[in-house]
Enzyme design. Structure first.
Site, short mmCIF file in Angstrom:
data_model
loop_
_atom_site.label_atom_id
_atom_site.label_comp_id
_atom_site.label_asym_id
_atom_site.label_seq_id
_atom_site.Cartn_x
_atom_site.Cartn_y
_atom_site.Cartn_z
N MET A 1 0.69 5.47 -20.61
CA MET A 1 -0.68 5.68 -20.11
C MET A 1 -1.41 4.34 -20.07
O MET A 1 -1.28 3.54 -20.99
CB MET A 1 -1.43 6.64 -21.03
CG MET A 1 -2.88 6.85 -20.59
SD MET A 1 -3.80 7.95 -21.70
CE MET A 1 -4.28 6.82 -22.98
N ASN A 2 -2.19 4.10 -18.99
CA ASN A 2 -3.20 3.04 -19.04
C ASN A 2 -4.54 3.59 -18.59
O ASN A 2 -4.99 4.59 -19.18
CB ASN A 2 -2.75 1.72 -18.42
CG ASN A 2 -2.35 1.72 -16.97
OD1 ASN A 2 -1.37 2.33 -16.59
ND2 ASN A 2 -3.07 1.01 -16.13
N ASP A 3 -5.21 2.99 -17.65
CA ASP A 3 -6.63 3.26 -17.37
C ASP A 3 -7.03 4.73 -17.26
O ASP A 3 -6.30 5.53 -16.67
CB ASP A 3 -7.04 2.66 -16.02
CG ASP A 3 -6.54 1.27 -15.79
OD1 ASP A 3 -6.03 0.66 -16.73
OD2 ASP A 3 -6.66 0.79 -14.65
N GLN B 1 -3.90 6.79 -15.58
CA GLN B 1 -2.69 6.15 -15.08
C GLN B 1 -1.52 6.55 -15.98
O GLN B 1 -1.55 6.29 -17.18
CB GLN B 1 -2.87 4.62 -15.12
CG GLN B 1 -3.84 4.09 -14.11
CD GLN B 1 -3.23 4.06 -12.72
OE1 GLN B 1 -2.51 3.14 -12.37
NE2 GLN B 1 -3.52 5.07 -11.92
N SER C 1 -5.54 3.04 -9.98
CA SER C 1 -6.79 3.60 -10.50
C SER C 1 -7.80 3.95 -9.42
O SER C 1 -7.79 3.38 -8.32
CB SER C 1 -7.42 2.61 -11.49
OG SER C 1 -6.65 2.63 -12.67
N ARG D 1 -8.52 -3.05 -5.03
CA ARG D 1 -8.20 -1.82 -5.77
C ARG D 1 -9.35 -1.27 -6.62
O ARG D 1 -10.40 -1.84 -6.72
CB ARG D 1 -6.97 -2.05 -6.64
CG ARG D 1 -7.06 -3.15 -7.68
CD ARG D 1 -5.76 -3.19 -8.49
NE ARG D 1 -5.74 -4.25 -9.48
CZ ARG D 1 -5.24 -5.46 -9.27
NH1 ARG D 1 -4.73 -5.80 -8.10
NH2 ARG D 1 -5.25 -6.36 -10.25
N GLU E 1 -11.01 -6.16 -12.35
CA GLU E 1 -10.43 -4.83 -12.14
C GLU E 1 -11.44 -3.75 -12.54
O GLU E 1 -12.42 -4.02 -13.24
CB GLU E 1 -9.15 -4.67 -12.98
CG GLU E 1 -8.08 -5.69 -12.62
CD GLU E 1 -6.75 -5.48 -13.33
OE1 GLU E 1 -5.71 -5.57 -12.67
OE2 GLU E 1 -6.73 -5.22 -14.55
C1 FRU Z 1 -6.06 -2.14 -14.79
C2 FRU Z 1 -5.09 -1.99 -13.63
C3 FRU Z 1 -5.82 -1.61 -12.35
C4 FRU Z 1 -4.76 -0.92 -11.56
C5 FRU Z 1 -3.98 -0.19 -12.63
C6 FRU Z 1 -2.52 -0.06 -12.36
O1 FRU Z 1 -5.50 -1.97 -16.05
O2 FRU Z 1 -4.35 -3.18 -13.48
O3 FRU Z 1 -6.40 -2.72 -11.68
O4 FRU Z 1 -5.29 -0.04 -10.60
O5 FRU Z 1 -4.17 -0.92 -13.83
O6 FRU Z 1 -1.90 0.72 -13.33
#
Ligand code: FRU
Length: 482
Positions: free
Chosen positions: A20-22, A38, A79, A145, A200
């Site tokens: 998991m990220n954002d 994410q 994202s 993005r 971002e």
């Molecule tokens: C930020 C990022 C966003 C991108 C996403 C990809 O952490 O780099 O800019 O959309 O993660 O996973």
């Protein structure tokens, strides 16, 4: 695979499994908070990016749902955000039952191309259909993005606004639309202030100054990586005005000083919920850092602590002649508070032999004439597990030092992060712990420091006067009811 129980948070959102990220698409809809994020549906590395999904009525207890938007041959699903299409401006729902509309980044490879695409849901966010005419906004570039969309309704009219980034140019790009499908360029903001990394995950929203509901300002959040205040990923914010076309940041009284959302290592890509009242503006961020997230794997290969920060209510307050963003954790219920008052401390003194795995520590300490104080969180199995908060009265600085614990995580993981605080003799802190994380709120929530911790068990809390005697006016620990 489920995350190992020693680090799985009790209070914070964590996915059932995998990478998991954002946070993405935060939206309040029909009494539920929806959190998309994410994720990699197939593993524990940053790949196959898609949107995971969970929802909650209280921001603490989350129900996990199937993956909402999957990657496909057009690209990964990076994202973005979700709005409730009130008025059915897109025609994708009905006036009575408007669609949820997601704008996300379609990230294509060979050649690299990032453009904004649309998906919609007519079953309250459970299943999503990608729009046949995707992408809906394409500048022909490779680092465009993270669209955040909101409804603008002001002197310039009523329409949808998107803020996205040209990440490498360090620019926030603003667009407008009447139907969420056709987008027209409005203006660009930046590069400004913190520019030592790509920009971002922007967010732009109005917020009232506390105590003066008529005084509404605009806040622009910009995450950047690297170049954050604590190293690696971090988030700066700008306070200013948005007239429906252009965002202009206030001049900072101190010149080009950067306002940081958080001074810790692990608060990134934070964005706010759509469709909540202005006074309820709530932020959730990813609790990690691109510097070392790839190394946060446990011995069994699972990803250790993929988690979000506590949800934080935002407001604006006046401090030292300028405005500051204030963050206050929301929705957490506490029980069994244990309180101690009026304790002089000269050397080091254990104040609680046991503190909860997940809960809050509130502290009010009078530094008297001492150089400062330290709070030590000790864990079973000795000194490697010590997390230390130190207040330096001369420097007016609070620092959090963390170690690897008894597992080597990454060379960049151990270390100290610093945050400026207002100072004075009386220091008030609110500290949230949840197994493998700490969030420190100082100066009434206008200074925040968020760090992941090495996994630990069995904590005790000690207070120490540094360079003299200090006085604990009050110290309390309370269990969080998850
Ligand atoms: C930020 C990022 C966003 C991108 C996403 C990809 O952490 O780099 O800019 O959309 O993660 O996973």
């Amino acid at each position: 695979m489920t995350a190992p129980s020693a680090t799985r948070p009790l209070l914070h959102f964590a996915p059932e499994q995998n990478w998991m990220n954002d946070p993405n698409g935060l939206v309040f809809h029909k009494g539920r908070y929806h959190l998309f994020y994410q994720c990699n549906p197939e593993g524990v590395v940053h790949a196959n990016l898609s949107w995971g999904h969970a929802s909650s009525t209280d921001l603490i207890d989350w129900e996990h749902h199937p993956v909402a938007i999957r990657d496909d041959e057009a690209g990964q699903i990076f994202s973005g955000s979700v709005v409730v299409d009130v008025g059915n401006t897109s025609g994708l729902g009905t006036t009575d039952d408007p669609a949820l509309v997601a704008l996300y980044t379609q990230a294509a490879q060979n050649p690299n191309r990032q453009s904004q695409a649309l998906a919609y849901s007519i079953d309250d966010g459970l299943t999503w259909t990608k729009y046949a005419g995707n992408p809906v906004l394409d500048r022909g570039t490779s680092d465009f993005r993270d669209p955040k969309v909101f409804r603008y309704d002001g002197p310039a009219g009523a329409y949808w606004v998107m803020v996205a980034v040209e990440a490498v140019d360090r620019q926030a790009m603003l667009y407008r639309s009447d139907d969420l499908i056709n987008w027209t360029f409005l203006s660009a903001f930046g590069p400004q202030r913190a520019v030592d990394g790509v920009w971002e995950c922007p967010d732009l929203f109005p917020l009232a100054v506390e105590g003066d509901p008529g005084d509404v300002r605009w806040v622009l959040l910009i995450s950047l990586n690297p170049g954050g205040i604590a190293g690696g990923s971090g988030t700066q914010y700008f306070i200013g005005d948005f007239d429906g076309v252009t965002f202009a940041a206030d001049d900072d009284a101190t010149g080009d000083a950067i306002d940081w959302l958080d001074f810790g290592r692990d608060c990134y890509a934070g964005v706010t919920f759509d469709a909540l009242a202005q006074a309820d503006r709530t932020l959730i961020a990813w609790m990690s850092n691109w510097d070392y997230v790839g190394s946060l794997h446990a011995a069994d290969g699972t990803l250790r602590h993929p988690m979000m920060t506590l949800p934080r209510r935002l407001s604006l307050v006046s401090r030292d002649g300028s405005l500051r963003l204030r963050q206050q954790p929301v929705s957490v219920q506490l029980a069994d508070e244990r309180v101690l008052e009026d304790i002089p401390v000269a050397g080091s003194r254990v104040v609680f032999e046991e503190i909860p795995d997940a809960g809050r520590i509130s502290v009010r300490i009078d530094v008297l004439g001492a150089a400062g104080f330290a709070l030590r969180l000790r864990f079973d199995g000795a000194d490697e597990g010590v997390v230390m908060l130190t207040y330096d009265a001369d420097a007016r600085q609070l620092s959090v030092g963390r170690t690897d614990g008894n597992v080597a995580i990454h060379d960049d993981f151990p270390g100290s992060q610093m945050m400026p605080v207002a100072g004075g003799n009386l220091i008030d802190l609110e500290i949230w712990l949840d197994r493998a994380s700490i969030e420190v709120f100082a100066d009434g929530g206008t200074r925040v420091l968020t760090d992941l911790l090495a996994p630990q068990h069995g904590r005790a809390l000690a207070v120490e006067g540094v360079g003299g005697q200090v006085h604990i006016e009050r110290i309390a620990v309370a269990d969080a009811v998850g």
